[in-house]
Design a protein around this motif. Sequence first.
Motif, PDB file in Angstrom:
ATOM      1  N   ASP A  64       0.811  -1.219   0.000  1.00 13.11           N
ATOM      2  CA  ASP A  64       0.000   0.000   0.000  1.00 13.11           C
ATOM      3  C   ASP A  64       0.849   1.277   0.000  1.00 13.11           C
ATOM      4  OD1 ASP A  64      -2.318  -1.589   0.189  1.00 13.11           O
ATOM      5  OD2 ASP A  64      -2.139  -1.674   2.378  1.00 13.11           O
ATOM      6  N   ALA A  65       2.162   1.130   0.038  1.00 14.51           N
ATOM      7  CA  ALA A  65       3.042   2.297   0.166  1.00 14.51           C
ATOM      8  C   ALA A  65       3.313   2.946  -1.182  1.00 14.51           C
ATOM      9  CB  ALA A  65       4.365   1.880   0.806  1.00 14.51           C
ATOM     10  N   GLU A  93       5.650  -4.212  -7.725  1.00 13.13           N
ATOM     11  CA  GLU A  93       4.665  -4.600  -8.741  1.00 13.13           C
ATOM     12  C   GLU A  93       3.357  -3.845  -8.563  1.00 13.13           C
ATOM     13  OE1 GLU A  93       4.435  -8.798  -8.229  1.00 13.13           O
ATOM     14  OE2 GLU A  93       6.242  -9.213  -9.432  1.00 13.13           O
ATOM     15  N   ALA A  94       3.064  -3.448  -7.321  1.00 11.00           N
ATOM     16  CA  ALA A  94       1.844  -2.676  -7.053  1.00 11.00           C
ATOM     17  C   ALA A  94       2.011  -1.196  -7.366  1.00 11.00           C
ATOM     18  CB  ALA A  94       1.435  -2.854  -5.593  1.00 11.00           C
ATOM     19  N   SER A 149      11.810   4.159 -10.703  1.00  8.70           N
ATOM     20  CA  SER A 149      11.036   3.486  -9.658  1.00  8.70           C
ATOM     21  C   SER A 149      11.909   2.640  -8.743  1.00  8.70           C
ATOM     22  CB  SER A 149       9.950   2.604 -10.288  1.00  8.70           C
ATOM     23  OG  SER A 149      10.541   1.554 -11.047  1.00  8.70           O
ATOM     24  N   VAL A 150      13.190   2.510  -9.063  1.00 12.44           N
ATOM     25  CA  VAL A 150      14.127   1.756  -8.236  1.00 12.44           C
ATOM     26  C   VAL A 150      15.386   2.591  -8.036  1.00 12.44           C
ATOM     27  CG1 VAL A 150      15.461  -0.371  -7.980  1.00 12.44           C
ATOM     28  CG2 VAL A 150      13.252  -0.432  -9.158  1.00 12.44           C
ATOM     29  N   SER A 317      -0.248  12.481  -3.075  1.00 12.06           N
ATOM     30  CA  SER A 317       0.198  11.213  -3.642  1.00 12.06           C
ATOM     31  C   SER A 317      -0.197  11.115  -5.085  1.00 12.06           C
ATOM     32  CB  SER A 317      -0.410  10.065  -2.855  1.00 12.06           C
ATOM     33  OG  SER A 317      -0.209   8.855  -3.548  1.00 12.06           O
ATOM     34  N   GLY A 318       0.700  10.569  -5.881  1.00 14.01           N
ATOM     35  CA  GLY A 318       0.411  10.366  -7.295  1.00 14.01           C
ATOM     36  C   GLY A 318      -0.281   9.047  -7.540  1.00 14.01           C
ATOM     37  N   ARG A 319      -0.544   8.267  -6.493  1.00 13.48           N
ATOM     38  CA  ARG A 319      -1.146   6.950  -6.694  1.00 13.48           C
ATOM     39  C   ARG A 319      -2.633   6.962  -6.398  1.00 13.48           C
ATOM     40  NH1 ARG A 319       1.890   2.364  -3.760  1.00 13.48           N
ATOM     41  NH2 ARG A 319       0.443   1.178  -4.999  1.00 13.48           N
TER      42      ARG A 319
END
Length: 319
Positions: A64-65, A93-94, A149-150, A317-319
């Motif tokens: 959820d982060a 992956e989420a 993303s990493v 948040s962008g999510r």
Amino acid sequence: MSSVSLAVTDGMLHFELSLAYEIFGTAPAGVNGPWYDLEVCGPDAIRFGRFRLEPDHGLDRLRDADTVIVPGWADIDDDPPADLVDAVRAAHEAGARVASLCTGVFVLAAAGLLDGKRATTHWAHTDALAARYPAVEVDPDVLYVDNGSVLTSAGKAAALDLCLHIIRLDHGSSVANAAARRLVVPPHRAGGQAQFVTTPVPARDDHPLAALLPWALERLDQPLTVEDLARRARMSSRNLGRHFRAAAGTTPLQWLLTQRIRRAQELLEQTDDTIDTIAEATGMGTATTLRRHFNRTVGVPPDTYRRTFRARAGFSSGR
């Protein structure tokens, strides 16, 4: 509000864990709007060093982060715990951004997040990382690597540099600078800087560059040359270059360019000045020159950078 989860398990290094908790858990003074929602996620009670820690949530919460931070992991001779590896992979992956501090990179590598990507860790462990995970392009000579993303960092102080870099990405350079001031550390060391730089900024008042750097920062709107800096420092250009490489890990001209870009970022975030005006204020001369250097250094044009941080005003948040 953006959520940051620290992924922890037995054997985590307490310095990197505490560092991340301090940086993402406390907003710098003067920051308006929401800060990060910080959580510690791990299996039951864990031990790191001589300390015992009760996580806020289990590892499944990592999914959820918005951002997952994997602190340094002590026992690199053994494979990382499978439940930690699986949880970090599932979080990525989420859609989570995943960052490792120091030897936390072994967890990311075990999860397959670094296959075909460039990565770094503490110089003492780069050979082990390359040998165990040949699909990873290990760079032993940088402070941190940002793959989008990493992200991965070298050890100790470089972990702090990466955390400040993340704040800069999320909140802009002025907030990152405020966080650095609170921690009493240099506001920005570029990720490509060598790990072996022993003194990133002059630490003593009697250092040959101690008076020169503030003088130059007050004159970024002027076309300063290496000769101008050397004359101000009362030394030869060659001697000046030697001191810059020892203290800042770069050349005088590259240092100047970095400061001009940083100043341009602040003006883009905080003012409505035109690109031409900002180019003059930062010593770039013309908007064309500013755009060329800004795009090469930051990765996006100045106009895009401004729109991005105006859209993030207050940070959500962008999510």
